[in-house]
Design an enzyme around this catalytic site. Structure first.
Site, PDB file in Angstrom:
ATOM      1  CE  LYS A 173      -2.447  -1.541   3.534  1.00 34.43           C
ATOM      2  NZ  LYS A 173      -2.282  -3.003   3.467  1.00 34.43           N
ATOM      3  CG  HIS A 234      -5.521  -5.127  10.285  1.00 36.57           C
ATOM      4  ND1 HIS A 234      -5.094  -5.018   8.981  1.00 36.57           N
ATOM      5  CD2 HIS A 234      -5.751  -3.852  10.716  1.00 36.57           C
ATOM      6  CE1 HIS A 234      -5.057  -3.738   8.635  1.00 36.57           C
ATOM      7  NE2 HIS A 234      -5.455  -3.025   9.673  1.00 36.57           N
ATOM      8  CD  GLN A 236     -11.554 -12.463  11.965  1.00 35.59           C
ATOM      9  OE1 GLN A 236     -10.722 -13.130  11.348  1.00 35.59           O
ATOM     10  NE2 GLN A 236     -12.004 -12.810  13.152  1.00 35.59           N
ATOM     11  CE1 TYR A 239      -0.296 -11.795   5.664  1.00 40.46           C
ATOM     12  CE2 TYR A 239      -1.491  -9.969   4.659  1.00 40.46           C
ATOM     13  CZ  TYR A 239      -0.362 -10.469   5.286  1.00 40.46           C
ATOM     14  OH  TYR A 239       0.706  -9.634   5.539  1.00 40.46           O
ATOM     15  CE1 TYR A 240      -8.237 -14.820  10.010  1.00 33.42           C
ATOM     16  CE2 TYR A 240      -8.734 -15.313   7.714  1.00 33.42           C
ATOM     17  CZ  TYR A 240      -9.098 -14.751   8.929  1.00 33.42           C
ATOM     18  OH  TYR A 240     -10.314 -14.124   9.048  1.00 33.42           O
ATOM     19  CG  HIS A 243       0.253  -9.509   8.814  1.00 33.48           C
ATOM     20  ND1 HIS A 243      -0.639 -10.572   8.708  1.00 33.48           N
ATOM     21  CD2 HIS A 243      -0.455  -8.405   8.469  1.00 33.48           C
ATOM     22  CE1 HIS A 243      -1.810 -10.136   8.311  1.00 33.48           C
ATOM     23  NE2 HIS A 243      -1.746  -8.811   8.173  1.00 33.48           N
ATOM     24  CB  VAL A 244       3.265  -6.355  13.458  1.00 31.15           C
ATOM     25  CG1 VAL A 244       3.120  -4.993  14.150  1.00 31.15           C
ATOM     26  CG2 VAL A 244       3.090  -7.491  14.469  1.00 31.15           C
TER      27      VAL A 244
END
Length: 312
Positions: A173, A234, A236, A239-240, A243-244
């Site tokens: 992003k 996040h 939800q 993606y699972y 990550h931070v």
């Protein structure tokens, strides 16, 4: 032939078979397009690039090729302008491509209504965890390609090995030029952590390391200090694989930074420090309230449980 097919270049973009606009944002001057590239479904994000404030005075003084004033009512003026082209010309657009995209990607970027939903630990067990487990490993193959050094190796800003290791790199992003829009992602190596619900006290050193290295990289590389950064998780997540997010405090507030979805890293670490040595951690035992779009794969299941509990 396969490498040529998968290349993102002008020849590939010229094959776009446009289907529809998924969503648009007039504030950022961007839109998400759905179509096909070489017969495969694709999402193209088209956005005007941000102007570097330090370069703006020079652009105004001598970087414009033409000016079309459409509002002249002193002291207010508005105009459309075209930039001069040259070896140092700024890019006009920032393009992001998801190809091939999945139905989940399409639903995520489609304009949709949102609703606050409540997830209890019991709802997590019956609705959310089965949803997460239903995803095939291929869904996060792109993450493993980064962690294994097969993709984006030249973009990695920091890397540490082992179960407590992680990689820090620019998020897609970010255009990697505008410091006020700085956006990095820390990807952990431990694939057993899918979301913050899986965190326990033993992960505190990992989270502290992410915080320390993110501050260090941002200070040394861009002169951005600790107090100018938001570090959050996040829930939800999109993606699972845990990550931070590391984002400049001046970054325009996006939906992903809204109350309910973004949880500050320091607060999550506090939850873990208050968790018992054995048994479920506080994040595993908490009730979370967050907004989901009506197209999200969890929406119907969570809404049904909520309506049954409240008698709506």
């Amino acid at each position: 032939m396969e490498d040529e097919l998968k290349a993102c270049d002008l020849a590939t973009l010229a094959t776009l078979e446009f289907e529809r606009v998924l969503s648009e944002n007039t504030l950022t001057g961007s839109c998400y397009l759905l179509g096909k590239l070489h017969g495969e479904p694709a999402i193209v994000h088209v956005q005007r690039t941000a102007i570097d404030p330090s370069a703006a005075p020079g652009i105004v003084k001598e970087g414009l090729d033409s000016l079309n004033v459409f509002l002249d009512n002193r002291p207010y003026f508005s105009a459309h302008a075209l930039l001069k082209r040259g070896p140092d010309a700024l890019p006009d657009l920032a393009l992001k491509l998801i190809w091939p995209c999945t139905d989940v990607h399409i639903k995520k970027y489609t304009a949709q209504q949102r609703r606050l939903l409540i997830e209890t630990p019991a709802t997590y067990d019956t609705v959310v965890e089965p949803y997460i487990s239903s995803f095939p490993p291929e869904r996060t193959e792109w993450v493993h390609a980064i962690l294994e050094g097969r993709k984006e190796a030249e973009r990695v800003l920091f890397s540490s090995p082992g179960e407590q290791g992680f990689m820090l790199l620019p998020d897609l992003k970010w255009d990697e030029t505008t410091t006020a829009a700085l956006y990095l992602t820390a990807l952990v190596r431990d694939g057993s952590i899918r979301s913050l619900r899986d965190l326990t006290r033993r992960h505190i050193p990992l989270l502290k390391s992410i915080k320390r290295e993110a501050y260090d990289v941002c200070a040394k590389k861009w002169g951005v200090q600790a107090g100018e950064l938001r570090l959050f998780i996040h829930y939800q997540p999109s993606y699972y694989h845990f990550h931070v997010h590391v984002v400049h405090v001046a970054h325009e507030i996006m939906a992903g930074m809204a109350v309910g979805q973004a949880h500050m890293l320091d607060e999550v670490m506090s939850w873990l420090e208050l968790s018992p040595e054995e048994g479920p951690s506080l994040p595993a035992r908490m009730t979370f309230t967050y907004a989901l779009g009506t197209e999200h794969g969890l929406y119907d299941g969570l809404l049904a449980v909520q309506e049954e509990a409240t008698g709506e």
